[in-house]
Design a protein around this motif. Structure first.
Motif, PDB file in Angstrom:
ATOM      1  N   PHE A  28       0.816  -1.210   0.000  1.00  0.00           N
ATOM      2  CA  PHE A  28       0.000   0.000   0.000  1.00  0.00           C
ATOM      3  C   PHE A  28       0.857   1.270   0.000  1.00  0.00           C
ATOM      4  N   GLU A  29       2.160   1.123   0.251  1.00  0.00           N
ATOM      5  CA  GLU A  29       3.035   2.291   0.284  1.00  0.00           C
ATOM      6  C   GLU A  29       3.628   2.619  -1.090  1.00  0.00           C
ATOM      7  N   ALA A  30       3.485   1.733  -2.055  1.00  0.00           N
ATOM      8  CA  ALA A  30       3.986   2.005  -3.401  1.00  0.00           C
ATOM      9  C   ALA A  30       3.143   3.106  -4.048  1.00  0.00           C
ATOM     10  N   LEU A  31       3.778   3.942  -4.838  1.00  0.00           N
ATOM     11  CA  LEU A  31       3.066   5.022  -5.513  1.00  0.00           C
ATOM     12  C   LEU A  31       1.977   4.465  -6.430  1.00  0.00           C
ATOM     13  N   GLU A  32       2.234   3.282  -6.981  1.00  0.00           N
ATOM     14  CA  GLU A  32       1.281   2.656  -7.900  1.00  0.00           C
ATOM     15  C   GLU A  32       0.018   2.160  -7.184  1.00  0.00           C
ATOM     16  N   ALA A  33       0.014   2.201  -5.853  1.00  0.00           N
ATOM     17  CA  ALA A  33      -1.203   1.854  -5.110  1.00  0.00           C
ATOM     18  C   ALA A  33      -2.242   2.969  -5.202  1.00  0.00           C
ATOM     19  N   LEU A  34      -1.835   4.119  -5.752  1.00  0.00           N
ATOM     20  CA  LEU A  34      -2.729   5.264  -5.918  1.00  0.00           C
ATOM     21  C   LEU A  34      -3.101   5.425  -7.388  1.00  0.00           C
ATOM     22  N   ASP A  35      -4.296   5.949  -7.618  1.00  0.00           N
ATOM     23  CA  ASP A  35      -4.730   6.271  -8.979  1.00  0.00           C
ATOM     24  C   ASP A  35      -4.214   7.672  -9.294  1.00  0.00           C
ATOM     25  N   ILE A  36      -2.971   7.719  -9.758  1.00  0.00           N
ATOM     26  CA  ILE A  36      -2.298   9.003  -9.983  1.00  0.00           C
ATOM     27  C   ILE A  36      -2.978   9.809 -11.083  1.00  0.00           C
ATOM     28  N   GLU A  37      -3.453   9.127 -12.092  1.00  0.00           N
ATOM     29  CA  GLU A  37      -4.100   9.832 -13.202  1.00  0.00           C
ATOM     30  C   GLU A  37      -5.356  10.559 -12.722  1.00  0.00           C
ATOM     31  N   LEU A  38      -6.206   9.870 -11.962  1.00  0.00           N
ATOM     32  CA  LEU A  38      -7.418  10.494 -11.441  1.00  0.00           C
ATOM     33  C   LEU A  38      -7.087  11.621 -10.470  1.00  0.00           C
ATOM     34  N   PHE A  39      -6.085  11.410  -9.637  1.00  0.00           N
ATOM     35  CA  PHE A  39      -5.678  12.423  -8.665  1.00  0.00           C
ATOM     36  C   PHE A  39      -5.263  13.714  -9.372  1.00  0.00           C
ATOM     37  N   ASN A  40      -4.468  13.591 -10.429  1.00  0.00           N
ATOM     38  CA  ASN A  40      -4.028  14.773 -11.165  1.00  0.00           C
ATOM     39  C   ASN A  40      -5.181  15.453 -11.902  1.00  0.00           C
ATOM     40  N   GLN A  41      -6.092  14.652 -12.451  1.00  0.00           N
ATOM     41  CA  GLN A  41      -7.269  15.234 -13.106  1.00  0.00           C
ATOM     42  C   GLN A  41      -8.075  16.083 -12.120  1.00  0.00           C
ATOM     43  N   HIS A  42      -8.285  15.552 -10.931  1.00  0.00           N
ATOM     44  CA  HIS A  42      -9.063  16.270  -9.930  1.00  0.00           C
ATOM     45  C   HIS A  42      -8.337  17.517  -9.435  1.00  0.00           C
ATOM     46  N   LEU A  43      -7.018  17.421  -9.254  1.00  0.00           N
ATOM     47  CA  LEU A  43      -6.259  18.602  -8.836  1.00  0.00           C
ATOM     48  C   LEU A  43      -6.421  19.735  -9.842  1.00  0.00           C
ATOM     49  N   GLN A  44      -6.255  19.417 -11.103  1.00  0.00           N
ATOM     50  CA  GLN A  44      -6.348  20.454 -12.133  1.00  0.00           C
ATOM     51  C   GLN A  44      -7.762  21.035 -12.212  1.00  0.00           C
ATOM     52  N   ALA A  45      -8.758  20.184 -12.093  1.00  0.00           N
ATOM     53  CA  ALA A  45     -10.142  20.675 -12.148  1.00  0.00           C
ATOM     54  C   ALA A  45     -10.460  21.558 -10.943  1.00  0.00           C
ATOM     55  N   LEU A  46      -9.987  21.161  -9.755  1.00  0.00           N
ATOM     56  CA  LEU A  46     -10.222  21.966  -8.551  1.00  0.00           C
ATOM     57  C   LEU A  46      -9.540  23.326  -8.659  1.00  0.00           C
TER      58      LEU A  46
ATOM     59  N   GLU B  66     -16.451  22.065 -10.468  1.00  0.00           N
ATOM     60  CA  GLU B  66     -17.015  21.120  -9.505  1.00  0.00           C
ATOM     61  C   GLU B  66     -16.470  19.712  -9.785  1.00  0.00           C
ATOM     62  N   VAL B  67     -16.091  19.018  -8.714  1.00  0.00           N
ATOM     63  CA  VAL B  67     -15.474  17.694  -8.848  1.00  0.00           C
ATOM     64  C   VAL B  67     -16.186  16.707  -7.927  1.00  0.00           C
ATOM     65  N   GLN B  68     -16.439  15.504  -8.459  1.00  0.00           N
ATOM     66  CA  GLN B  68     -16.954  14.403  -7.641  1.00  0.00           C
ATOM     67  C   GLN B  68     -15.749  13.667  -7.054  1.00  0.00           C
ATOM     68  N   LEU B  69     -15.476  13.916  -5.767  1.00  0.00           N
ATOM     69  CA  LEU B  69     -14.318  13.293  -5.120  1.00  0.00           C
ATOM     70  C   LEU B  69     -14.590  11.817  -4.838  1.00  0.00           C
ATOM     71  N   PRO B  70     -13.551  11.000  -4.799  1.00  0.00           N
ATOM     72  CA  PRO B  70     -13.726   9.593  -4.435  1.00  0.00           C
ATOM     73  C   PRO B  70     -13.691   9.422  -2.909  1.00  0.00           C
ATOM     74  N   HIS B  71     -14.174   8.285  -2.458  1.00  0.00           N
ATOM     75  CA  HIS B  71     -14.016   7.889  -1.053  1.00  0.00           C
ATOM     76  C   HIS B  71     -13.639   6.422  -1.042  1.00  0.00           C
ATOM     77  N   PHE B  72     -12.519   6.094  -0.403  1.00  0.00           N
ATOM     78  CA  PHE B  72     -12.067   4.699  -0.402  1.00  0.00           C
ATOM     79  C   PHE B  72     -12.627   3.987   0.822  1.00  0.00           C
ATOM     80  N   ASN B  73     -13.309   2.876   0.563  1.00  0.00           N
ATOM     81  CA  ASN B  73     -13.880   2.059   1.626  1.00  0.00           C
ATOM     82  C   ASN B  73     -12.844   0.986   2.000  1.00  0.00           C
TER      83      ASN B  73
END
Length: 567
Positions: free
Chosen positions: A356-374, A379-386
């Protein structure tokens, strides 16, 4: 009840003892034979030198004599306890040579450096020049080649205290004077006697890997790292790290606390309240300065905060958010954990476990898309990890305004790959860690890693219900992740924040000691437990009631007013 007495007979006392290696080999020698002799017969000249051993689970020096049969596990320079003993012994060699060549000088073995080395400062004279350092290093190598013994001797405490007073080592004299024992163990090398907190190698032949380098305003004693135990890696400058260490030195002078004995004196005289208040004020001042710097950079819309475990990142980010609000900026905390990929897509480590500590454990593409949109104020629909289901779900819908700054805290915050699609001028990066701590005295360091480990033991017990043994079992894996994902990027930060507090081990002592004492003597973590308890014994306890409720220390000991605060 019948017994077969034919299986029992009288015997003369044995004159030999056996040791049993983990691989099943057994060696025998006359009782009283030092471990070193057994190892030379069993291991010989190994590529990575053996340094010490576990004897029936207890850490022992190579000079330890075997009187009865025992299970023995060799420890090498590549082991954590082995490299500690090596560095300590190397420091003694350096101190001995300086006493011989430059008797007017004394040195402070200060902080460590990431490439493997201790930064040392000289007192009693001007700093050593290149020629003098070369002379010291040459003499050290000569002593290594001649294999002088390093002897441990039991000395009456009063005699040792008087010796250190006469040498002007008042910090060590004051510290030892408060011990409730009648004697103390000193080490002797070429008639140079000193106290060291921990074990030594038996002779100088074990210390071939080192060099000295000028490192203004002092010099560096470089040693190998565990990962490459017989090589010295290339050195590099760490300007921000160096600045932090110098700033902390100024703080200690301001507080009038130069070592553990100074802190103990502050506790004994009641001056500890002032020490706590000024230390916390310096933290607040620094956080306010960082917030002001961010406010002056109009292009910045993203603050990234990273640092190793138990560095106080969470409390720091909340205190920074408060200061940003005071600057007229609205912080928006964005949780990096919500961008985990679904569990089945998580990369695995070499043992097949989820990493879980590897960078690839994150959806980097989605994260960057949301950062730029914010940042575009869309308006952005944020994720929530269960974390129970291991699936990403839909979170809240968010739209930021022109006064917002996004604040992200996480271990990958300084890795350029995390925000590869965000331009640098829009980012402000902060590295947070407990970078320094009071040393026991001028020759005995308190590793900053130990400070963080004690913080984590207390926090895990307070908030997670973990035992000290649970935390210690995880620590090696945690450290491995830090070395891979955090430390290589620390100099990428725009600024560093030192979360260490000069008084913290005095406060954490009474919280950590009972947890450590609960670890069973049979535990494989017992050596580490004894080492931490031996460290804490030097500190006079300070009551937790003196710690403010917004202190970074409250993140670990409990009672933080910021725990449930969300900007």
């Amino acid at each position: 009840m019948n017994s077969d007495t034919t299986l029992v007979w009288t015997s003369a006392p044995r004159r030999t003892a056996q040791i049993y290696f983990p691989d099943g080999r057994t060696y025998e020698a006359p009782v009283g034979t030092p471990l070193e002799h057994f190892f030379r017969a069993a291991i010989g000249e190994s590529e990575v030198p053996f340094i010490a051993a576990l004897v029936n689970g207890e850490l022992r020096e190579l000079s330890y004599k075997i009187w009865t049969d025992a299970s023995v596990e060799p420890l090498f320079l590549s082991d954590s306890d082995g490299i500690r003993i090596y560095r300590r012994s190397l420091s003694f060699l350096l101190i001995t040579v300086i006493r011989e060549l430059f008797p007017e000088a004394y040195i402070f073995v200060d902080h460590s450096l990431p490439f493997g080395g201790f930064f040392c400062e000289v007192g009693g004279r001007k700093p050593f020049d290149e020629e003098e350092l070369a002379q010291i290093e040459e003499r050290m190598h000569e002593i290594v080649a001649k294999d002088f013994s390093i002897r441990r001797e039991l000395v009456p405490l009063d005699e040792a205290v008087e010796m250190f007073r006469a040498r002007g080592e008042t910090d060590k004299a004051k510290l030892l004077a408060r011990r409730d024992r009648e004697d103390i163990k000193l080490y002797n090398l070429r008639d140079s006697r000193d106290y060291f907190h921990g074990y030594m190698v038996p002779s100088t032949r074990y210390l071939p890997y080192f060099t000295l380098q000028k490192w203004p305003p002092g010099f560096v004693l470089q040693y190998p790292r565990r990962t490459d135990p017989t090589e010295l890696v290339s050195t590099r400058d760490y300007p921000q790290l160096t600045a932090i260490f110098r700033e902390y030195g100024k703080r200690l002078r301001l507080l009038g606390v130069g070592s553990v004995s100074g802190l103990n004196e502050a506790v004994a005289t009641g001056r500890i309240r002032e020490t706590v208040l000024v230390s916390e004020a310096l933290h607040e001042q620094r956080i306010a300065q960082i917030a002001h710097q961010i406010s002056q950079q109009e292009e910045v819309r993203l603050v990234l905060i990273a640092g190793p475990s138990a560095s106080g990142k969470t409390t720091f980010s909340k205190r920074l958010s408060v200061q940003l609000l005071a600057e007229g900026i609205q912080p928006f905390p964005l949780a990096l954990d919500d961008y985990f990929v679904d569990r089945e897509k998580t990369p695995r480590d070499e043992n097949g476990n989820y990493n879980f500590e590897a960078l690839e454990a994150l959806d980097i593409e989605l994260f960057n898309q949301h950062l730029q949109a914010l940042m575009r104020e869309e308006e952005v629909q944020l994720p929530h990890f269960n974390f129970k289901t291991g699936k990403r779900e839909k979170g809240e819908r968010v739209k930021l305004g022109p006064d917002h700054i996004i604040v992200v805290e996480g271990i990958h915050g300084l890795n350029p790959r995390l925000v590869a699609r965000v331009s640098d001028e829009r980012i402000y990066r902060i590295y947070v860690s407990a970078l320094t701590q009071l040393n026991i005295d001028r020759h005995n360091r308190v590793p900053t890693t130990d400070t963080r480990l004690i913080r984590r033991i207390v926090r895990d017990a307070t908030y997670r219900g973990y035992t000290a043994e649970d935390t210690l079992e995880q620590w090696e894996m945690v450290r491995r992740g830090e070395k891979e994902f955090i430390f290589p990027y620390q100099e990428h930060a725009d600024i560093m924040f030192n979360s260490a507090l000069v008084f913290e081990l005095a406060v954490l002592k009474e919280l950590a000691e009972p947890l450590l004492l609960q670890v069973k003597p049979s535990s494989p973590r017992r050596v580490e437990v004894k080492r931490l308890l031996a460290l804490l014994q030097w500190f006079e306890p300070c009551g937790p009631e003196l710690v403010p409720d917004n202190s970074i220390l409250r993140e670990f000991m409990g009672g933080s007013i910021l725990r449930d605060y969300t900007p």
